[in-house]
Design an enzyme around this catalytic site. Structure first.
Site, PDB file in Angstrom:
ATOM      1  CB  SER A  13      -0.938   0.011   1.218  1.00 28.78           C
ATOM      2  OG  SER A  13      -1.815  -1.085   1.169  1.00 28.78           O
ATOM      3  CB  THR A  14       3.000   2.820   2.102  1.00 27.74           C
ATOM      4  OG1 THR A  14       3.782   1.809   2.770  1.00 27.74           O
ATOM      5  CG2 THR A  14       1.652   2.938   2.785  1.00 27.74           C
TER       6      THR A  14
END
Length: 232
Positions: A13-14
Site C-alpha cells: 500500500s505504501t
C-alpha cells in the site's frame, strides 16, 4: 500440484512498504508455496505500490496484458491484495484471458469459469458484509449519541465516550453483520441435519472464514447462529 505458466502480482500500500520489502516477501513465499511441485513456469512478477481502493493500477494492467499474450494464469497471494470490490475484481477476471486468476489463500478455488463464479459469490458476500458493518457501526454510534454520549470529546468533559465503549460498539456491529450474512447458510445446513462440526467443515470448504479470518469450529458456528437468533 501446480502446472502451466504463471504471472505473479504482488501489491503493497505504501512506498515505505515497497522499499522495505514489508509484505512483499510474505506474498512471494505464499506464491512459492502455492506453486510448489508440479511442472510450472513463473514467467514474470509484477509489483504494485498502490492503495487497494484504487482501480488505476499500471502494473496490474501490465500483468494482465502479459497473461493475455502468453495464456498464463495470474497468481495472487491473497484475494485482498487484489481487491475487495466485486466490480473491480470481476473486471480483472475478464481481463486475465484464458488462463484466469488463482489465489494462494483459496487453493481449492480453480482457475477458469467455475473459479470465477465462486470468487464472484465470495466477493459479493464480502461487499455486503462491509456495507452492513458500516451501517451497523453508524447506527451504534448514533444510539450512543442519543444516550448523551458525544464522540471526540476529551476525557473528563461532559458526554465523553471512552475509546473502549466506542470500540466495543464497533466490534459488536461487525459481529452482528457477519452473523447476518453467514447464519442463513449455517442454518440451512443445520436444517438439513448436519452437525455443528459438519457445518464448520462445509463453511471452510466453501472458502468462508470466520469474522476474524480464522478456522471454523463447532463453537464458532454455534455462536454465529445464537447471535443471529438474538438479533431476530
Amino acid at each position: 500440484m501446480a502446472t502451466g505458466r504463471f504471472v505473479s502480482y504482488l501489491r503493497v500500500s505504501t512506498d515505505k512498504q515497497g522499499r522495505s520489502g514489508l509484505g512483499l516477501e510474505a506474498q512471494r513465499e505464499a506464491v512459492a508455496a502455492f506453486l510448489n511441485g508440479g511442472a510450472w513456469t513463473l514467467q514474470a512478477e509484477y509489483v504494485e505500490t498502490e492503495s487497494g481502493k484504487r482501480s488505476d493500477r499500471p502494473d496490474l494492467a501490465k500483468a494482465l496484458a502479459h497473461c493475455r499474450l502468453t495464456g498464463a494464469t495470474l497468481v495472487v497471494a491473497k484475494l485482498d491484495r487484489l481487491a475487495r470490490n466485486q466490480a473491480f475484481l470481476m473486471s480483472v477476471y475478464e481481463g486475465s484471458g484464458e488462463g484466469g486468476v488463482v489465489f494462494c489463500d483459496l487453493p481449492n478455488v480453480p482457475a477458469g469459469p467455475v473459479g470465477k463464479f465462486l470468487v464472484q459469490q465470495m466477493a459479493a458476500v464480502a461487499e455486503l458484509e462491509a456495507g452492513l458493518i458500516s451501517a451497523r457501526t453508524k447506527a451504534a454510534l448514533q444510539a450512543a449519541k442519543a444516550r448523551g454520549k458525544v464522540l471526540g470529546r476529551k476525557p473528563g468533559t461532559p458526554g465523553y465516550l471512552p475509546d473502549a465503549e466506542a470500540g466495543a460498539a464497533a466490534v459488536k456491529a461487525k459481529a452482528d453483520s457477519f452473523a447476518a450474512v453467514v447464519a442463513p447458510i449455517a442454518q440451512q445446513l443445520r436444517d438439513e441435519g448436519q452437525s455443528l462440526r459438519q457445518i464448520a467443515d462445509a463453511l471452510a470448504a466453501r472458502g468462508i472464514r470466520t469474522a476474524r479470518g480464522g478456522a471454523w469450529t463447532a463453537t464458532a458456528v454455534k455462536n454465529v447462529l445464537a447471535r443471529q437468533q438474538a438479533a431476530a
